[in-house]
Design an enzyme around this catalytic site. Structure first.
Site, short mmCIF file in Angstrom:
data_model
loop_
_atom_site.label_atom_id
_atom_site.label_comp_id
_atom_site.label_asym_id
_atom_site.label_seq_id
_atom_site.Cartn_x
_atom_site.Cartn_y
_atom_site.Cartn_z
N HIS A 272 -59.68 69.91 68.63
CA HIS A 272 -60.81 70.26 69.49
C HIS A 272 -60.33 70.98 70.75
O HIS A 272 -60.74 72.09 71.01
CB HIS A 272 -61.69 69.06 69.85
CG HIS A 272 -62.22 68.32 68.67
ND1 HIS A 272 -62.98 68.93 67.68
CD2 HIS A 272 -62.09 67.03 68.29
CE1 HIS A 272 -63.29 68.05 66.76
NE2 HIS A 272 -62.75 66.88 67.09
N ASP A 323 -63.62 68.54 59.85
CA ASP A 323 -63.82 67.34 60.66
C ASP A 323 -64.84 66.39 60.04
O ASP A 323 -64.55 65.67 59.10
CB ASP A 323 -64.21 67.75 62.07
CG ASP A 323 -64.17 66.60 63.07
OD1 ASP A 323 -63.80 65.47 62.68
OD2 ASP A 323 -64.50 66.81 64.25
#
Length: 449
Positions: A272, A323
């Site tokens: 991220h 993810d």
């Protein structure tokens, strides 16, 4: 030896028509086959060659996965909320996992990945124990279930065994997180050391986040990975609330905390890397720490848009992950990274299509400890992903603009053929081993409700 004749092949910088690829070193079932030759200007298929019509790319690497999150797709879209309210729903699914149900779900999820051209996955694995924290008779039963699931779905896996021992700075794990915790990172290291590499699987490490691993225990995880030359991943600055809590507890950003305890480095990937300061970006890039962007999840959870352009310019290699699996499609992840940056900057063309494909292929594999994958060249693992050029999405595409077609026109649904390490995994759009992947997903998810 097996020969594939590719109507069009993306060779990293450009597309070549009429390419023959020779594969040896595998019987076609164990996934260890390698490319021994790439021959251009082969106008007709050699005798006995398998013909792949369309555009063939190297295999894609999904550098960040939580397989069980696939059970959340659509169900968490009811009403409003934040990352933190979504997390409570996620914990409910985690509570219901067993080694058997996790195997069934992961096998189906990895098969879904294969259908979209993914030949390797980085599984950020933290559901280690039974509810309440009781250990299974095999303390790695959950991780072994994931490794078996990847083998049966025909893709490689890097099991990023994750240290997760606190619920926040100075806080004990809550009742959901007891499944995740080994008590200390020393306990984590002892359990993780029982896992072993195999031809389709490599064992890596992960720090779940700076809130989940106390600062004085971060070095244990970093040293474990360093001793093994293993990949080390970490959720980094996904949420501003975590940044604020880290500042309050330690007087620094999460990035600085990781740097101070030896976590950053060229084998490390921050996942991220969303809410960073300029100093954070310098620390990440200057240490050659990678960045895994997960745009479809970051937008689904309203996380924000990370400074991927600045990170790459600073020296951080980029990779991509799905993810939470709100979407499983690395073409969409690559496209979204560019389009997100366009929205923020109001300018176009921050990456070439070739650079985005490299993030989804060679650089993603490198982040997972498979530097010998993700390219169509001699010596590389024999991963071939073929896209049709006559679907409603790709019709009219110019073959010479193959990278642009793959990133900005195609999607996972356009994948017709997948070879992973010389093993045919998808043929004519169907998964060879799993068969009806939709039914497999339906059954596995229903078992968790």
């Amino acid at each position: 030896m097996t020969t594939y004749w590719l109507e069009h092949a993306w060779l990293g910088t450009h597309v070549e028509p009429n390419v023959a690829v020779d594969v040896t070193g595998s019987d076609g079932t164990d996934g260890t086959g390698r490319i021994t030759a790439v021959r251009t200007d082969v106008p007709t298929p050699p005798p006995g060659a398998t013909v792949l019509r369309g555009l063939t790319l190297p295999g894609l690497a999904n550098a960040h996965s939580h397989a069980f999150h696939r059970a959340l797709r659509a169900t968490v879209q009811v009403g409003s909320g934040t990352f933190w309210t979504w997390r409570e729903v996620m914990y409910g699914v985690a509570d219901r996992l067993t080694p058997d149900t996790y195997y069934a779900l992961a096998r189906a999820v990895y098969a879904e990945m294969a259908l979209t051209g993914i030949t390797a996955v980085g599984e950020f694995h933290y559901v280690h124990h039974a509810p309440g924290g009781t250990r299974y008779s095999d303390p790695n039963a959950m991780g072994e279930a994931l490794i078996a699931a990847a083998a049966d779905a025909g893709i490689r896996i890097t099991l990023l065994d994750t240290a997760y021992v606190s619920s926040g700075f100075g806080k004990e794990p809550d009742r959901h997180q007891l499944r995740f915790s080994d008590g200390t990172t020393q306990g984590w290291a002892e359990r993780a050391s029982l896992l072993t590499d195999r031809p389709h699987a490599r064992i890596g490490a992960a720090v779940h986040s700076v809130r989940a691993v106390p600062a004085d225990q971060l070095a244990t995880v970093a040293e474990w990975a360093a001793e093994r030359g293993a990949p080390l991943h970490v959720h980094l600055s996904e949420q501003t609330a975590e940044n604020d809590a880290c500042q309050a507890a330690h007087g620094c950003t999460p990035t600085q905390l990781l740097a101070d305890h030896g976590v950053l480095g060229e084998r490390t990937t921050g996942v991220h890397n969303t809410h960073l300061t300029d100093a954070d970006i310098k620390l990440i890039g200057g240490s050659s720490t990678g960045t895994c962007m997960c745009p479809t999840t970051e937008r689904d959870l309203a996380d924000g848009i990370g400074p991927a352009v600045q990170l790459q310019r600073a020296g951080s290699p980029l990779s991509l992950g799905s993810d939470s699996h709100a979407v499983i499609d690395l073409f969409e992840e690559a496209r979204a990274m560019e389009l997100n940056e366009r929205l923020r900057s109001r300018t176009r063309g921050h990456w070439t299509a070739a650079a985005l494909l490299r993030a989804a292929s060679a650089d993603g594999h490198a982040a997972l400890g498979w530097p010998d994958a993700g390219t169509l060249e001699p010596g590389a693992l024999a991963d071939l992903v073929t896209l049709t050029l006559d679907s409603v999405r790709t019709a009219g595409a110019l073959p010479r603009l193959g990278a642009e077609t793959a990133v900005f026109s195609a999607g996972g649904a356009d994948v017709t053929h997948v070879v992973a390490g010389g093993r045919v995994v998808v043929r004519d759009g169907d998964h060879v081993a799993v068969g009806d992947v939709a039914s497999a997903l339906t059954e596995a998810i229903a078992a968790l409700r």
